[in-house]
Write a protein that holds these residues in place. Structure first.
Motif, PDB file in Angstrom:
ATOM      1  N   TYR A  72      36.759  42.097  46.081  1.00 26.55           N
ATOM      2  CA  TYR A  72      37.048  41.082  47.076  1.00 26.55           C
ATOM      3  C   TYR A  72      37.403  39.783  46.379  1.00 26.55           C
ATOM      4  CZ  TYR A  72      36.667  38.193  51.232  1.00 26.55           C
ATOM      5  OH  TYR A  72      36.944  37.348  52.263  1.00 26.55           O
ATOM      6  N   CYS A  73      38.451  39.130  46.850  1.00 23.29           N
ATOM      7  CA  CYS A  73      38.873  37.868  46.237  1.00 23.29           C
ATOM      8  C   CYS A  73      38.481  36.699  47.120  1.00 23.29           C
ATOM      9  CB  CYS A  73      40.375  37.861  46.007  1.00 23.29           C
ATOM     10  SG  CYS A  73      40.928  36.287  45.317  1.00 23.29           S
ATOM     11  N   TRP A  74      37.732  35.769  46.541  1.00 24.15           N
ATOM     12  CA  TRP A  74      37.207  34.637  47.308  1.00 24.15           C
ATOM     13  C   TRP A  74      38.264  33.586  47.550  1.00 24.15           C
ATOM     14  CZ3 TRP A  74      32.923  35.473  49.727  1.00 24.15           C
ATOM     15  CH2 TRP A  74      32.089  36.489  49.239  1.00 24.15           C
ATOM     16  N   THR A  75      39.315  33.616  46.766  1.00 27.67           N
ATOM     17  CA  THR A  75      40.404  32.662  46.990  1.00 27.67           C
ATOM     18  C   THR A  75      41.304  33.160  48.115  1.00 27.67           C
ATOM     19  OG1 THR A  75      40.352  32.024  44.665  1.00 27.67           O
ATOM     20  CG2 THR A  75      42.339  31.478  45.898  1.00 27.67           C
ATOM     21  N   CYS A  76      41.738  34.416  47.985  1.00 21.85           N
ATOM     22  CA  CYS A  76      42.635  34.991  48.985  1.00 21.85           C
ATOM     23  C   CYS A  76      41.887  35.425  50.245  1.00 21.85           C
ATOM     24  CB  CYS A  76      43.369  36.194  48.416  1.00 21.85           C
ATOM     25  SG  CYS A  76      44.250  35.835  46.890  1.00 21.85           S
ATOM     26  N   GLU A  77      40.584  35.473  50.151  1.00 24.82           N
ATOM     27  CA  GLU A  77      39.752  35.952  51.257  1.00 24.82           C
ATOM     28  C   GLU A  77      40.163  37.331  51.747  1.00 24.82           C
ATOM     29  OE1 GLU A  77      40.034  32.457  53.853  1.00 24.82           O
ATOM     30  OE2 GLU A  77      37.873  32.178  53.493  1.00 24.82           O
ATOM     31  N   GLU A  78      40.352  38.244  50.792  1.00 24.03           N
ATOM     32  CA  GLU A  78      40.633  39.615  51.213  1.00 24.03           C
ATOM     33  C   GLU A  78      40.193  40.619  50.148  1.00 24.03           C
ATOM     34  OE1 GLU A  78      44.875  39.589  51.724  1.00 24.03           O
ATOM     35  OE2 GLU A  78      45.211  39.892  49.588  1.00 24.03           O
ATOM     36  N   GLN A  97      45.646  45.670  41.767  1.00 24.68           N
ATOM     37  CA  GLN A  97      45.915  44.233  41.725  1.00 24.68           C
ATOM     38  C   GLN A  97      45.077  43.505  40.683  1.00 24.68           C
ATOM     39  OE1 GLN A  97      46.244  42.065  45.401  1.00 24.68           O
ATOM     40  NE2 GLN A  97      47.024  43.847  46.495  1.00 24.68           N
ATOM     41  N   ILE A  98      44.394  44.286  39.841  1.00 25.92           N
ATOM     42  CA  ILE A  98      43.639  43.656  38.775  1.00 25.92           C
ATOM     43  C   ILE A  98      44.544  43.450  37.573  1.00 25.92           C
ATOM     44  CG2 ILE A  98      41.726  43.944  37.148  1.00 25.92           C
ATOM     45  CD1 ILE A  98      40.397  45.749  39.222  1.00 25.92           C
ATOM     46  N   SER A  99      44.503  42.279  37.004  1.00 27.26           N
ATOM     47  CA  SER A  99      45.165  42.121  35.712  1.00 27.26           C
ATOM     48  C   SER A  99      44.207  41.372  34.795  1.00 27.26           C
ATOM     49  CB  SER A  99      46.516  41.427  35.891  1.00 27.26           C
ATOM     50  OG  SER A  99      46.433  40.075  35.611  1.00 27.26           O
ATOM     51  N   SER A 100      44.532  41.277  33.538  1.00 28.50           N
ATOM     52  CA  SER A 100      43.571  40.667  32.621  1.00 28.50           C
ATOM     53  C   SER A 100      44.193  39.577  31.777  1.00 28.50           C
ATOM     54  CB  SER A 100      42.957  41.736  31.731  1.00 28.50           C
ATOM     55  OG  SER A 100      43.655  41.827  30.521  1.00 28.50           O
ATOM     56  N   ARG A 101      43.379  38.659  31.366  1.00 28.12           N
ATOM     57  CA  ARG A 101      43.845  37.558  30.525  1.00 28.12           C
ATOM     58  C   ARG A 101      42.892  37.394  29.355  1.00 28.12           C
ATOM     59  NH1 ARG A 101      44.398  32.543  34.523  1.00 28.12           N
ATOM     60  NH2 ARG A 101      42.167  32.656  34.087  1.00 28.12           N
ATOM     61  N   PRO A 102      43.385  36.904  28.228  1.00 31.77           N
ATOM     62  CA  PRO A 102      42.459  36.649  27.123  1.00 31.77           C
ATOM     63  C   PRO A 102      41.470  35.571  27.524  1.00 31.77           C
ATOM     64  CG  PRO A 102      44.654  35.748  26.665  1.00 31.77           C
ATOM     65  CD  PRO A 102      44.763  36.541  27.918  1.00 31.77           C
ATOM     66  N   GLY A 103      40.240  35.729  27.087  1.00 30.42           N
ATOM     67  CA  GLY A 103      39.228  34.712  27.328  1.00 30.42           C
ATOM     68  C   GLY A 103      38.498  34.511  26.018  1.00 30.42           C
ATOM     69  N   GLY A 104      38.233  33.324  25.633  1.00 29.49           N
ATOM     70  CA  GLY A 104      37.598  33.128  24.338  1.00 29.49           C
ATOM     71  C   GLY A 104      36.670  31.943  24.360  1.00 29.49           C
ATOM     72  N   ALA A 105      37.166  30.795  24.774  1.00 26.94           N
ATOM     73  CA  ALA A 105      36.335  29.599  24.848  1.00 26.94           C
ATOM     74  C   ALA A 105      35.995  29.332  26.303  1.00 26.94           C
ATOM     75  CB  ALA A 105      37.091  28.415  24.275  1.00 26.94           C
ATOM     76  N   GLU A 106      34.708  29.233  26.564  1.00 28.39           N
ATOM     77  CA  GLU A 106      34.284  28.836  27.904  1.00 28.39           C
ATOM     78  C   GLU A 106      32.952  28.111  27.806  1.00 28.39           C
ATOM     79  OE1 GLU A 106      31.571  31.704  29.053  1.00 28.39           O
ATOM     80  OE2 GLU A 106      31.758  31.133  26.958  1.00 28.39           O
ATOM     81  N   GLU A 149      45.378  39.568  40.485  1.00 29.55           N
ATOM     82  CA  GLU A 149      46.694  39.187  39.982  1.00 29.55           C
ATOM     83  C   GLU A 149      47.421  38.123  40.821  1.00 29.55           C
ATOM     84  OE1 GLU A 149      49.444  42.456  39.123  1.00 29.55           O
ATOM     85  OE2 GLU A 149      49.739  41.437  37.203  1.00 29.55           O
ATOM     86  N   PRO A 150      47.514  38.326  42.147  1.00 27.31           N
ATOM     87  CA  PRO A 150      48.295  37.370  42.937  1.00 27.31           C
ATOM     88  C   PRO A 150      47.852  35.909  42.791  1.00 27.31           C
ATOM     89  CG  PRO A 150      47.681  39.256  44.279  1.00 27.31           C
ATOM     90  CD  PRO A 150      46.993  39.431  42.956  1.00 27.31           C
ATOM     91  N   CYS A 151      46.550  35.684  42.582  1.00 28.99           N
ATOM     92  CA  CYS A 151      46.074  34.306  42.621  1.00 28.99           C
ATOM     93  C   CYS A 151      45.321  33.885  41.368  1.00 28.99           C
ATOM     94  CB  CYS A 151      45.156  34.112  43.830  1.00 28.99           C
ATOM     95  SG  CYS A 151      43.600  34.997  43.653  1.00 28.99           S
ATOM     96  N   SER A 152      45.139  34.824  40.425  1.00 32.04           N
ATOM     97  CA  SER A 152      44.447  34.535  39.167  1.00 32.04           C
ATOM     98  C   SER A 152      42.973  34.152  39.308  1.00 32.04           C
ATOM     99  CB  SER A 152      45.169  33.440  38.375  1.00 32.04           C
ATOM    100  OG  SER A 152      46.398  33.937  37.929  1.00 32.04           O
ATOM    101  N   THR A 153      42.373  34.465  40.427  1.00 33.73           N
ATOM    102  CA  THR A 153      40.937  34.222  40.576  1.00 33.73           C
ATOM    103  C   THR A 153      40.155  35.268  39.799  1.00 33.73           C
ATOM    104  OG1 THR A 153      41.305  33.409  42.813  1.00 33.73           O
ATOM    105  CG2 THR A 153      39.037  33.974  42.211  1.00 33.73           C
ATOM    106  N   ALA A 197      49.430  42.551  31.789  1.00 26.15           N
ATOM    107  CA  ALA A 197      48.178  43.151  32.245  1.00 26.15           C
ATOM    108  C   ALA A 197      47.588  44.099  31.208  1.00 26.15           C
ATOM    109  CB  ALA A 197      48.405  43.921  33.536  1.00 26.15           C
ATOM    110  N   THR A 198      46.304  44.061  31.088  1.00 22.60           N
ATOM    111  CA  THR A 198      45.615  45.024  30.240  1.00 22.60           C
ATOM    112  C   THR A 198      45.037  46.122  31.100  1.00 22.60           C
ATOM    113  OG1 THR A 198      45.066  43.581  28.412  1.00 22.60           O
ATOM    114  CG2 THR A 198      43.587  45.383  28.838  1.00 22.60           C
ATOM    115  N   LEU A 199      44.321  45.688  32.113  1.00 22.41           N
ATOM    116  CA  LEU A 199      43.889  46.650  33.113  1.00 22.41           C
ATOM    117  C   LEU A 199      44.937  46.546  34.194  1.00 22.41           C
ATOM    118  CD1 LEU A 199      40.208  46.662  34.370  1.00 22.41           C
ATOM    119  CD2 LEU A 199      41.953  48.349  34.815  1.00 22.41           C
ATOM    120  N   SER A 200      46.030  47.252  34.057  1.00 20.81           N
ATOM    121  CA  SER A 200      47.219  46.888  34.827  1.00 20.81           C
ATOM    122  C   SER A 200      47.485  47.770  36.028  1.00 20.81           C
ATOM    123  CB  SER A 200      48.439  46.925  33.912  1.00 20.81           C
ATOM    124  OG  SER A 200      48.823  48.266  33.726  1.00 20.81           O
ATOM    125  N   ALA A 201      48.555  47.468  36.665  1.00 17.80           N
ATOM    126  CA  ALA A 201      48.887  48.062  37.959  1.00 17.80           C
ATOM    127  C   ALA A 201      49.015  49.578  37.918  1.00 17.80           C
ATOM    128  CB  ALA A 201      50.188  47.469  38.465  1.00 17.80           C
TER     129      ALA A 201
END
Lengths: 177, 177
Positions: free
Chosen positions: B155-161, B167-176, A144-148, A3-7
């Motif tokens: 709000y998470c549209w996948t988890c519906e909550e 609960q935020i985490s981050s991932r590298p993003g580069g090509a989209e 985090e839990p679902c990667s959405t 996590a970068t913006l982590s827990a």
DNA sequence: CAAGTTGGTTCGTAATCTGAACTCAGCTAT
DNA sequence: ATAGCTGAGTTCAGATTACGAACCAACTTG
């Protein structure tokens, strides 16, 4: 870890109580008398400038020590010390000893500080959308839990739809629960 | 009329195209080469300081003219002129003549500027929650068509909550796309 | 033609920021 | 035991910014 913006687990219940008191004190000392009735202005009094925001960003990333912050941000020591002092005074961070003999301290987000995240997230998303080059945003935020992916657009629970900023209006609010 | 953060019709389609070009130019001139890969930092380059944010707040409120801004904010003229220039250069505001002979100008939010609203709203809500006195927030924001209060939690549209910042985490993003 | 409005610019001074050097306490390796 | 290192600051001189007051310009209104 990833996590970068982590827990960033926050603060114990003991310190939490202290913080409540602290906040009340400051409200009467610094705000109540001179806040011009605008919460944006009041918030800006604490979230003062660029450096403060970058310190908070790093705090969310889990950077907690003076020297780590200094190295990461390349911020002048005097300013870092000043901004940390100010954030602690306002109850956004707590200064905690993480070892005695060499006395060493770390700065952690309080619950009040954690709740600044929507500001950082919306800054980041605006930067992503309007300023990132053709390869797209450097990083993206996920639940985090679902990667959405997270997006912070406005959603109305009554109308059950997303809406644009032009549909925001405001009303006076004074007495509530 | 009753709105504080009001509808503020934005900008014509003609100017919208100009802005696109403008933005591209600036991206290559000012950012592409030196943005350190952090959208928060990039955004802070434009949303520079307290005054800039207050100018934007007033723009959302529908205040568009130099002198109205100056009176409302009690901002030194030189700084107001400088910040307006900067916001126009970055494509957040457009300077439009609203009458010729006395040439008079107004500053309006562009679409890029309108999308800064989540930042202002989250600043305001944080101020409301943590800094407003016992009588509660000075103003509250609502979805105009239905008067439902706005809140900017995640709000998470996948988890519906709804979920907390932890609960935020981050991932590298580069090509989209 | 004097005064007022709007949208600025130009100053001199005051407050802030900045980088480099210094402090201080304790630890570590020789 | 002493020279050097680390972490967390403070102090200080010089560069940048901010600020308020005065000024300018182009018109309009009385």
């Amino acid at each position: 870890m990833s996590a970068t913006l982590s827990a960033t687990d926050s603060v114990t219940d003991q310190t939490r109580e202290q913080l409540q008191d602290q906040n009340l004190d400051q409200r009467s000392e610094r705000f109540e008398q001179r806040t011009p009735g605008c919460s944006i202005e009041a918030a800006l009094e604490i979230v003062r400038d660029r450096w403060t925001i970058l310190i908070l960003r790093d705090s969310f990333r889990g950077i907690r020590r003076f020297d780590d912050l200094r190295k990461d941000l390349e911020i002048p020591r005097a300013i870092l010390a000043d901004r940390l002092r100010s954030l602690v005074e306002h109850g956004v961070l707590v200064k905690r000893q993480y070892q005695q003999r060499p006395e060493r301290f770390e700065y952690r987000l309080t619950p009040m500080g954690m709740e600044l995240s929507p500001i950082l997230v919306s800054l980041m998303q605006w930067g992503d959308r309007w300023l990132s080059g053709d390869e797209g945003p450097p990083r993206l935020l996920v639940h985090e839990p679902c990667s959405t992916e997270i997006d912070m657009s406005f959603y109305c629970w009554t109308c059950e739809e997303a809406f644009s900023p032009s549909q925001i209006s405001s009303r006076p609010g004074g007495a509530e629960s």
